[in-house]
Scaffold this motif. Structure first.
Motif, PDB file in Angstrom:
ATOM      1  N   VAL A 170      -6.328  11.739   1.120  1.00  0.00           N
ATOM      2  CA  VAL A 170      -6.144  10.848   2.274  1.00  0.00           C
ATOM      3  C   VAL A 170      -4.739  11.043   2.816  1.00  0.00           C
ATOM      4  N   ALA A 171      -4.602  11.023   4.139  1.00  0.00           N
ATOM      5  CA  ALA A 171      -3.279  11.064   4.779  1.00  0.00           C
ATOM      6  C   ALA A 171      -3.207   9.981   5.833  1.00  0.00           C
ATOM      7  N   ARG A 172      -2.121   9.218   5.811  1.00  0.00           N
ATOM      8  CA  ARG A 172      -1.796   8.282   6.886  1.00  0.00           C
ATOM      9  C   ARG A 172      -0.551   8.833   7.571  1.00  0.00           C
ATOM     10  N   LEU A 173      -0.730   9.285   8.797  1.00  0.00           N
ATOM     11  CA  LEU A 173       0.313  10.041   9.476  1.00  0.00           C
ATOM     12  C   LEU A 173       0.934   9.250  10.613  1.00  0.00           C
ATOM     13  N   ARG A 174       2.236   9.426  10.787  1.00  0.00           N
ATOM     14  CA  ARG A 174       2.949   8.894  11.935  1.00  0.00           C
ATOM     15  C   ARG A 174       2.908   9.923  13.061  1.00  0.00           C
ATOM     16  N   PRO A 175       3.184   9.511  14.295  1.00  0.00           N
ATOM     17  CA  PRO A 175       3.163  10.482  15.400  1.00  0.00           C
ATOM     18  C   PRO A 175       4.031  11.690  15.086  1.00  0.00           C
ATOM     19  N   GLY A 176       3.444  12.882  15.225  1.00  0.00           N
ATOM     20  CA  GLY A 176       4.179  14.116  14.993  1.00  0.00           C
ATOM     21  C   GLY A 176       4.179  14.597  13.565  1.00  0.00           C
ATOM     22  N   ASP A 177       3.754  13.760  12.599  1.00  0.00           N
ATOM     23  CA  ASP A 177       3.674  14.202  11.206  1.00  0.00           C
ATOM     24  C   ASP A 177       2.660  15.332  11.080  1.00  0.00           C
ATOM     25  N   ALA A 178       2.928  16.259  10.165  1.00  0.00           N
ATOM     26  CA  ALA A 178       2.014  17.371   9.926  1.00  0.00           C
ATOM     27  C   ALA A 178       1.761  17.514   8.430  1.00  0.00           C
ATOM     28  N   VAL A 179       0.532  17.909   8.089  1.00  0.00           N
ATOM     29  CA  VAL A 179       0.167  18.202   6.706  1.00  0.00           C
ATOM     30  C   VAL A 179      -0.576  19.534   6.674  1.00  0.00           C
ATOM     31  N   ARG A 223      -1.256  13.296  16.659  1.00  0.00           N
ATOM     32  CA  ARG A 223      -0.845  13.040  18.039  1.00  0.00           C
ATOM     33  C   ARG A 223      -0.204  11.657  18.170  1.00  0.00           C
ATOM     34  N   GLY A 224      -0.670  10.727  17.385  1.00  0.00           N
ATOM     35  CA  GLY A 224      -0.110   9.383  17.281  1.00  0.00           C
ATOM     36  C   GLY A 224      -0.317   8.962  15.843  1.00  0.00           C
ATOM     37  N   ALA A 225      -0.301   7.689  15.566  1.00  0.00           N
ATOM     38  CA  ALA A 225      -0.645   7.238  14.214  1.00  0.00           C
ATOM     39  C   ALA A 225      -2.091   7.636  13.931  1.00  0.00           C
ATOM     40  N   ALA A 226      -2.327   8.270  12.789  1.00  0.00           N
ATOM     41  CA  ALA A 226      -3.656   8.784  12.477  1.00  0.00           C
ATOM     42  C   ALA A 226      -3.920   8.693  10.984  1.00  0.00           C
ATOM     43  N   GLU A 227      -5.215   8.666  10.633  1.00  0.00           N
ATOM     44  CA  GLU A 227      -5.616   8.701   9.228  1.00  0.00           C
ATOM     45  C   GLU A 227      -6.688   9.765   9.056  1.00  0.00           C
ATOM     46  N   LEU A 228      -6.575  10.544   7.979  1.00  0.00           N
ATOM     47  CA  LEU A 228      -7.510  11.626   7.681  1.00  0.00           C
ATOM     48  C   LEU A 228      -8.124  11.421   6.301  1.00  0.00           C
ATOM     49  N   LEU A 229      -9.406  11.739   6.182  1.00  0.00           N
ATOM     50  CA  LEU A 229     -10.064  11.884   4.893  1.00  0.00           C
ATOM     51  C   LEU A 229     -10.407  13.359   4.741  1.00  0.00           C
ATOM     52  N   VAL A 230      -9.923  13.996   3.681  1.00  0.00           N
ATOM     53  CA  VAL A 230     -10.060  15.439   3.509  1.00  0.00           C
ATOM     54  C   VAL A 230     -10.701  15.736   2.162  1.00  0.00           C
ATOM     55  N   TRP A 231     -11.886  16.349   2.189  1.00  0.00           N
ATOM     56  CA  TRP A 231     -12.539  16.792   0.965  1.00  0.00           C
ATOM     57  C   TRP A 231     -12.205  18.261   0.717  1.00  0.00           C
ATOM     58  N   GLU A 232     -11.719  18.524  -0.479  1.00  0.00           N
ATOM     59  CA  GLU A 232     -11.485  19.884  -0.977  1.00  0.00           C
ATOM     60  C   GLU A 232     -12.571  20.196  -1.984  1.00  0.00           C
TER      61      GLU A 232
END
Length: 237
Positions: A170-179, A223-232
């Motif tokens: 899981v990632a909770r990102l601020r605007p401009g954050d990259a993973v 692009r703005g505040a965002a949340e991702l769910l990522v399955w590996e």
């Protein structure tokens, strides 16, 4: 090497008694022979439940069910004696094993939650349960493994998984954050909130997903505040 984008508006939708479910893959009355799963992921439902709505007691067998609440609260009970209240930032895993009955019902003003299923590494195990509050872990903005059966995460992940070839990040990102996405044969990215630019796949908005089939990691930029769910995933069904 491929990237397949699936848009929110293309999902199957099931209106139920107190809950509306939007499916990433074939589910219930909806069947598409070309979309029955991806890698090990066979269910990824984005559900909105009214107060006291959701899923009354029902059975499962030999499936690992991971639940992530986006808003509101969800109450879990099962016949193996486990129970808990799920809030945003709390991840839950139920291993159905040789068989269990459970319920998940919204409390308070209702809930929005994502439920995801993968098969177990070995069938017929004892039912088990785990949950953890990972809010503090996500505060740094990186991609955080929260449920995993991968050997490299042993002892270093919030909740274990009975599937040794998969992990949920899981990632909770601020605007401009990259993973950078994990390097794996199968990677599934779902945007639960906000919007992000995904290398080689373009812009994803809330409810959109991309399925990567290759070994290379990709960069995702919010692009703005965002949340991702990522399955590996390192295997497929």
């Amino acid at each position: 090497m491929s990237a397949e984008v699936r848009r929110a508006g293309d999902r199957f939708v099931t209106p139920g008694d107190g809950v509306v479910s939007r499916h990433s893959f074939s589910f219930g009355p909806h069947y598409d022979p070309g979309n029955v799963g991806f890698g090990l992921l066979v269910v990824a439902n984005d559900d909105v439940a009214r107060p006291h709505g959701g899923y009354p007691v029902h059975p499962h067998r030999d499936v690992e069910i991971v639940t992530w609440v986006l808003s509101g609260a969800l109450a879990h009970e099962d016949t193996a004696g486990h129970g808990g209240s799920l809030l945003p930032g709390v991840v839950q895993r139920m291993s159905a094993g040789r068989g269990v009955r459970h319920s998940e019902l919204a409390t308070g003003a209702g809930a929005r939650f994502v439920q995801m299923w993968v098969p177990p590494g070995a069938p017929g195990a004892d039912p088990s349960y785990g949950q953890a509050d990972v809010t503090a872990d996500l505060a740094g903005g990186g991609l955080v493994p929260v449920v995993s059966g991968l050997r490299r995460h042993a002892g270093d992940v919030a909740v274990g998984l009975g599937q040794p070839a998969a992990a949920l990040h899981v990632a909770r990102l601020r605007p401009g954050d990259a993973v950078t996405l994990p390097s794996a044969p199968f990677v599934h990215v779902y945007v639960t909130r906000g919007a992000a630019d995904v290398e080689t796949a373009g812009r994803l908005d809330e409810g959109d997903a991309v399925r990567f089939t290759d070994e290379g990691g990709r960069t995702v930029t919010a692009r703005g505040a965002a949340e991702l769910l990522v399955w590996e995933m390192h295997a497929s069904n």
